[in-house]
Enzyme design. Structure first.
Site, PDB file in Angstrom:
ATOM      1  CB  SER A 137      -0.923   0.201   1.199  1.00 55.67           C
ATOM      2  OG  SER A 137      -1.870   1.111   1.067  1.00 55.67           O
ATOM      3  CE1 TYR A 151       1.292   4.714  -6.134  1.00 57.40           C
ATOM      4  CE2 TYR A 151       1.353   6.013  -3.980  1.00 57.40           C
ATOM      5  CZ  TYR A 151       1.684   5.003  -4.794  1.00 57.40           C
ATOM      6  OH  TYR A 151       2.693   4.219  -4.069  1.00 57.40           O
ATOM      7  CE  LYS A 155       0.027   1.631  -4.167  1.00 60.23           C
ATOM      8  NZ  LYS A 155       0.366   0.249  -4.326  1.00 60.23           N
TER       9      LYS A 155
END
Length: 254
Positions: A137, A151, A155
Site C-alpha cells: 500500500s 494514486y 491505495k
C-alpha cells in the site's frame, strides 16, 4: 514439509526485486513465481535462483497472464501459499480540476483492479493452503500529497480490499502494508519529472529526502513483506492497513 510457493508481482526492480531476494535469503528452498513487463531482469532472477524461480513476462492487467501464472504454479508445485501484490504506478499526477479520466482508469486498472483479478484467480488455491495475501500500500492512502489523487485513492481502495478479503475468506489472511518512502525509480520520477506537477513545498520535500539521505533502502520494507509471505499474516493484523515499521510487525522487520 514441502517448500512454500509464493507469487510476487512487479519483481523486475525496486521493492519487488528486493522481496524476491529477501525471500530466498530467509528461505532458500522456497518457490517463487514472478511477473513483470521487462524480461531481462526476470532472466537475471532465473539465472540467480534456478529451479526455485519461475516467471511470466506480461502486464498484470492481463488476466490471461495471471491465470497462466497461477496455473503454472499449481501444475508444477501443487499449491499457492502466499501472494505479494507489489506492482503499481504513480501517474497521473494532476489536480482533480484537470483530471484525465482515462489516465485515472488506467492507474486503477494497474493499482487496484489487477489485484482484484489476481485475488479472484488465486483465492481458491490460497484458501486451500490457509495462505496469505500481502498488499503493498502507501502512506498516500491516508495522507495528502499534492495532485496524487489517483494514486492515493487507489491505495485506499486496496486497503479496503484487504479488509474485505479478511472478512469474506475465513481460510485466508490479508494485510495492506505501507513501505515508507523508499529509494526507487518512483522517487527519481518524482524528483525529475512529475514533481513539477506537485506543489513546490511537496516537490522540495521529496528532493530533500534524497539529498539528506533519508530515503529507505528497498530491503527494509522488503524484509517485512517477505517475512509476512513466508510466516503468514498474524491474526491481530488480519484485514488491517499498517506501516512496515509498526509495533505489530516488529518480529517481521528482521
Amino acid at each position: 514439509m514441502s517448500p512454500k510457493v509464493i507469487i510476487v508481482t512487479g519483481v523486475s526492480r525496486g521493492i519487488g526485486r528486493s522481496i524476491v531476494d529477501t525471500i530466498f535469503q530467509e528461505s532458500p528452498e522456497t518457490i517463487v513465481y514472478g511477473i513483470a513487463r521487462s524480461e531481462a531482469p526476470l532472466k537475471e532472477l532465473k539465472e540467480q535462483y534456478g529451479d526455485h524461480f519461475f516467471y511470466i513476462v506480461g502486464d498484470i492487467t492481463d488476466a490471461g497472464k495471471l491465470k497462466q501464472l497461477t496455473a503454472d504454479a499449481v501444475r508444477d508445485h501443487g499449491k499457492i501459499d502466499s501472494v505479494v501484490a507489489n506492482a503499481g504506478v504513480l501517474e497521473p499526477v494532476q489536480r482533480i480540476h484537470d483530471a484525465d479520466i482515462d489516465a485515472w482508469k488506467r492507474l486503477y486498472d494497474i493499482n487496484f483492479f489487477s489485484i482484484v483479478s489476481l485475488v479472484s484467480i488465486t483465492v481458491e488455491q490460497v484458501a486451500r493452503s490457509h495462505g496469505n495475501y500481502v498488499f503493498v500500500s502507501s502512506d498516500a492512502s491516508t495522507m495528502y500529497f499534492s495532485n496524487w489523487g489517483a494514486y492515493g485513492s487507489s491505495k485506499a481502495a486496496l486497503n479496503h480490499l484487504a479488509l474485505t478479503i479478511a472478512n469474506e475468506e475465513p481460510d485466508v489472511n490479508c494485510i495492506a502494508v505501507a513501505p515508507g518512502i523508499v529509494d526507487t525509480s518512483m522517487q527519481v520520477n518524482i524528483r525529475e519529472n512529475v514533481g513539477n506537477n506537485m506543489s513546490a513545498e511537496h516537490h522540495a520535500m521529496f528532493k530533500d529526502l534524497k539529498a539528506s539521505n533519508k530515503l529507505l533502502d528497498s530491503n527494509v520494507p522488503a524484509t517485512v513483506y517477505a517475512n509476512l509471505a513466508l510466516r503468514g499474516v498474524p491474526e491481530n493484523v488480519n484485514g488491517k492497513y499498517v506501516s512496515y515499521d509498526c509495533n505489530e510487525l516488529a518480529s517481521f522487520q528482521k
